[in-house]
Design a protein around this motif. Structure first.
Motif, short mmCIF file in Angstrom:
data_model
loop_
_atom_site.label_atom_id
_atom_site.label_comp_id
_atom_site.label_asym_id
_atom_site.label_seq_id
_atom_site.Cartn_x
_atom_site.Cartn_y
_atom_site.Cartn_z
N LYS A 8 0.83 -1.21 0.00
CA LYS A 8 0.00 0.00 0.00
C LYS A 8 0.86 1.26 0.00
O LYS A 8 2.02 1.26 0.43
CB LYS A 8 -0.91 0.00 1.23
N ASP A 9 0.25 2.36 -0.43
CA ASP A 9 0.95 3.64 -0.54
C ASP A 9 1.52 4.11 0.79
O ASP A 9 2.58 4.73 0.83
CB ASP A 9 0.00 4.72 -1.09
N GLU A 10 0.82 3.83 1.89
CA GLU A 10 1.32 4.30 3.18
C GLU A 10 2.61 3.62 3.62
O GLU A 10 3.28 4.07 4.55
CB GLU A 10 0.25 4.14 4.28
N PHE A 11 2.96 2.53 2.93
CA PHE A 11 4.23 1.86 3.19
C PHE A 11 5.15 1.96 1.97
O PHE A 11 6.04 1.13 1.78
CB PHE A 11 4.00 0.39 3.55
N SER A 12 4.96 2.98 1.13
CA SER A 12 5.68 3.08 -0.14
C SER A 12 7.18 3.18 0.04
O SER A 12 7.94 2.82 -0.87
CB SER A 12 5.16 4.27 -0.95
N GLN A 13 7.64 3.68 1.21
CA GLN A 13 9.08 3.77 1.43
C GLN A 13 9.74 2.40 1.49
O GLN A 13 10.95 2.27 1.35
CB GLN A 13 9.40 4.55 2.72
#
Length: 348
Positions: free
Chosen positions: A274-279
């Protein structure tokens, strides 16, 4: 055990009928071949192997993504089976021979340990079905080292089964569902196949008696005019599955559509971060761009084998140019691959 096996086989013979049963588990194929289970069954009862090897199902494009990173100087951590899975421009084994830093790990925790010890960027190639995807999710939510990211190659079994059923290519009549995957997702995701397509199913364990009993339970459903999901592997699989693992998957991943090796794009069949874990998503972190590529290896029939419409013995390369020491196709690489198993245990 022998007496019990004979009793189950006798019961199978008494209610036998023409049926094509597909399983989607490398461990099931291993048990079937090692113990000669196909030779014990009436000829009209056919068991075919589907896409049950997670390493085999990783398409060439995702191998190329890892090769791109490796050749850019990124440290790649992956399972040993992945090293020889072919891309288009080579394999990770080839990249390692060229000097790339490619390291074998036994689990995602080993990738974390590597990242903690070196200054270089590390990418874990996260392959596997629903069984191993929760371990990747658990590390992502645990705030891993900043120099560690993940290339999610995780795939989902039920969408692949739906694709195979609806394609009509295999003409399957029943399913033996994978025990390991089912410990995570439970039995509910399979209900659609019985309710909508009238397909008997049994979730099975991995010893010979488990497999024989699952065949008997399927034939008994046909005899009784039923089509439902039965759980032979109750000692490990619950109807609801592992709820905590499912919550982790939902927290970290979203479901998207992507191709599998030997398949076109299968809708809603892949876990992506997901984007919130993109790092921690290597595709986002390194802005990977790899052209669409074909999985075709000249003379190799891994695609039809993974789709259950061919056996290794039908491949002209099998046991010749293609063998475990020199795997041409992905199905020969892993010990869970149908070709590798057939090579080791003959054509039973």
């Amino acid at each position: 055990m022998k007496n019990l096996s004979r009793e189950i086989v006798k019961r199978i013979e008494n209610i036998s009928r023409p049926v094509k049963i597909m399983h989607v588990c490398g461990s099931h194929e291993h048990t079937i071949m090692q113990h000669g289970i196909r030779s014990l069954l009436p000829k009209e009862v056919e068991i075919v192997a589907g896409p049950g090897c997670p390493v085999c199902c990783v398409p060439a494009r995702e191998v190329e993504e890892c090769l791109y990173l490796a050749r850019q100087g990124v440290t790649i951590a992956t399972f040993g089976d992945m090293l020889r899975v072919p891309g288009v421009t080579g394999s990770l084994m080839d990249a390692k021979a060229e000097g790339a830093d490619v390291r074998i790990v036994y689990g995602v925790n080993n990738a974390v340990e590597i990242a903690e010890k070196i200054d270089n960027e590390v990418v874990f190639m996260a392959a596997g079905f629903e069984t191993t995807a929760p371990t990747t999710a658990a590390e992502i939510v645990s705030e891993p080292p900043e120099n560690l990211s993940f290339l999610s190659c995780h795939r989902m079994i039920p969408p692949a089964l739906k694709f195979l059923i609806e394609s009509g290519e295999v003409n399957l009549n029943a399913l033996i569902e994978p025990g390991h995957v089912s410990t995570i997702i439970g039995t509910e995701p399979y209900n659609l196949f019985s309710e909508k397509y009238n397909i008997p199913q049994v979730v099975a364990g991995f010893n010979p008696l488990d497999v024989l009993m699952s065949v008997y339970m399927i034939l008994k459903q046909f005899k009784d005019g039923k089509a439902e999901v039965q759980n032979e592997y109750k000692r490990a699989v619950r109807e609801e599955g592992n709820v905590k693992a499912q919550e982790l998957l939902e927290e970290v991943f979203y479901v998207t559509s992507r191709e599998w090796r030997g398949f076109p794009t299968i809708p809603d069949s892949v876990y992506e971060i997901k984007d919130e874990f993109s790092q921690f998503n290597a595709r986002e972190k390194f802005d990977i761009e790899v052209e669409e590529v074909q999985d075709v290896v000249k003379g190799c029939i891994c695609g039809p084998i993974l789709r259950g419409i061919a056996r290794p013995e039908q491949c002209k390369l099998f046991r010749k140019e293609c063998n475990p020491m020199n795997p041409v196709g992905a199905c020969m690489v892993s010990k869970e691959g149908t070709c590798n198993i057939a090579y080791r245990y003959g054509s039973m």
